[in-house]
Scaffold this active site. Structure first.
Site, short mmCIF file in Angstrom:
data_model
loop_
_atom_site.label_atom_id
_atom_site.label_comp_id
_atom_site.label_asym_id
_atom_site.label_seq_id
_atom_site.Cartn_x
_atom_site.Cartn_y
_atom_site.Cartn_z
N LYS A 16 0.73 -1.08 -0.04
CA LYS A 16 -0.03 -0.21 -0.26
C LYS A 16 0.81 1.40 0.06
CE LYS A 16 -3.63 2.87 0.90
NZ LYS A 16 -4.38 3.30 -0.29
N CYS B 201 -3.99 9.79 1.24
CA CYS B 201 -3.16 8.76 0.73
C CYS B 201 -1.81 9.19 0.58
CB CYS B 201 -3.79 7.85 -0.09
SG CYS B 201 -5.27 6.91 0.47
#
Length: 433
Positions: free
Chosen positions: A205, A259
């Site tokens: 991720k 993010c």
């Protein structure tokens, strides 16, 4: 493994869609959020997130009673932690929400349960933070209950589609945990489900978003170089991208959202001695809002005090309502602090209340007495404006544009003076690219 009841902790951009999708597949879902306004709003039919199709899906899930929302978790077969993981001012990860959510599960943890961490986290969070807290229950992780890390990998504006169709990474603390996670996501996932260990899944991720951050950084640096050398960066990128092995991304106001602007710092914190490139890219992108401000200053000959500026767009990217970590907000706040009179309009969140920023709920209100129009976010409704429409709505004839928009000689012919991000030459008679 069979799941009849799932408890989702955190009803934000990931938790609420996940809860609604599970409920839509016949699972009894307990949606938990500590924000009582969110919970009460959902109970009264108000969905707090602007995402295509989400209103209908949540309304249907609540109406069928497959989705129940509350402020405290309940016993369930599986628990999904989808809470925010921001960072402190010194860029260290703030894991308080993950810690609190994990602690809230402990009283309800039973043999055979599955616990999933979806929140983006530094490497080793699952093993070193989540598992020890859960084992306060007296049960043994990997034997009595199962634990996995499975990061969200969706794009705002396409969450419901990508939640179902994208490949899903499931990282277990052991093989049995990974298989349990695969069974859970197999309820609704049509994409490939890839099993690995939890730390690899955490790393994947962070790698994905760091890769994008670095590529955005070089695009932003190219925009500054183009300005210095008298080049049109938008034309230059379009030509460079004709090369079959080149794909330069789009420069802009900076990097925002929950993010890309956050995740690379988790790697820097975890291993500063190995992340000099990651650190430099972060510094480049964090500085981009200030570069946009220099463009505004140049357009106004460094005379900001009292200047009336209509700032268009506050979200971190086009055509979403997500304001988290938005560089556009940083630009507007800085201009206001410098003495400019700024009216900001965000069409996807017209009721936004932001400290230090005067927001308005109509485009016309922002434009009516402006001296400068500052385009910060390339929303489609802004890009579709013609020179004639803008001329009729504002006395401003000075445009500062931080997107690949409002190009072509018709804008100059309509009487506008143009300052474009990454355009270092004065002629505007080249075709839009």
């Amino acid at each position: 493994m069979n799941f009849e009841k799932v408890c989702v902790l955190g009803l934000g951009y990931i938790g609420l869609p996940t809860a609604a999708v599970l409920a839509g597949h016949g699972i009894n879902v307990i949606g938990v959020d500590i924000n009582r306004d969110i919970v009460n709003g959902l109970k009264n039919g108000k969905v707090h997130i602007c995402e295509e199709g989400l209103d209908e899906l949540v309304t249907e899930a609540l109406g069928s009673r497959k989705l129940k929302v509350c402020t405290e978790p309940e016993p369930a077969d599986a628990f999904i932690i989808a809470v925010p993981t921001p960072f402190y001012e010194d860029k260290r990860a703030d894991m308080r929400a993950v810690t609190a959510a994990t602690e809230a599960i402990v009283p309800h943890l039973r043999r055979g349960n599955l616990v999933v961490l979806e929140s983006t986290s530094p490497p080793l969070t699952t093993r070193n933070l989540v598992v020890p807290i859960l084992e306060r229950s007296g049960l043994k992780a990997g034997e009595d209950f199962y634990v996995v890390y499975s990061p969200e990998r969706v794009l705002p504006g396409r969450i419901l589609k990508e939640l179902v169709e994208n490949a899903r990474v499931v990282g277990g603390i052991n093989e049995t945990s990974g298989e349990a996670g695969r069974d859970l996501y197999g309820i609704f996932s049509k994409g490939k489900i890839v099993l690995t260990d939890c730390t690899t899944a955490e790393m994947v991720k962070l790698m994905e978003n760091t890769y994008r951050d670095i590529n955005i950084a070089i695009a932003n640096e190219f925009s500054r170089l183009a300005d210095r050398f008298g080049v049109d960066i938008w034309e230059a990128i379009s030509i460079a991208n004709l090369h079959p092995r080149v794909k330069i991304l789009t420069p802009g106001v900076g990097v925002g959202g929950h993010c890309i602007g956050v995740d690379p710092w988790f790697l820097v914190e975890a291993a500063p001695e190995f992340t000099s490139l990651v650190y430099t890219a972060r510094r480049v992108n964090d500085a981009q809002p200030h570069y946009v401000i220099t463009l505004v200053r140049r357009a106004l000959q460094d005379q900001l005090l009292g200047k009336r500026i209509a700032a268009l767009g506050l979200s971190y990217k086009p055509d979403v309502d997500d304001l988290r970590e938005s560089p556009a907000i940083e630009v507007v706040k800085t201009l206001a602090e410098a003495g400019a009179v700024v009216k900001a309009y965000e069409p996807y969140k017209v009721d936004a209340m932001i400290d230090g920023i005067q927001t308005v709920d109509r485009l016309e209100t922002a434009l009516i007495d402006a001296e400068v129009v500052l385009l910060l976010v390339g929303h489609k409704r802004f890009l579709s404006l013609t020179p004639q429409q803008l001329v009729s709505q504002t006395p401003a004839r000075l445009l500062v544009v931080a997107a690949n928009a409002w190009r072509g000689k018709e804008w100059v012919e309509a009487g506008f003076r143009m300052f474009h991000l990454g355009v270092g030459r004065s002629d505007m008679f080249f075709p839009a690219v």
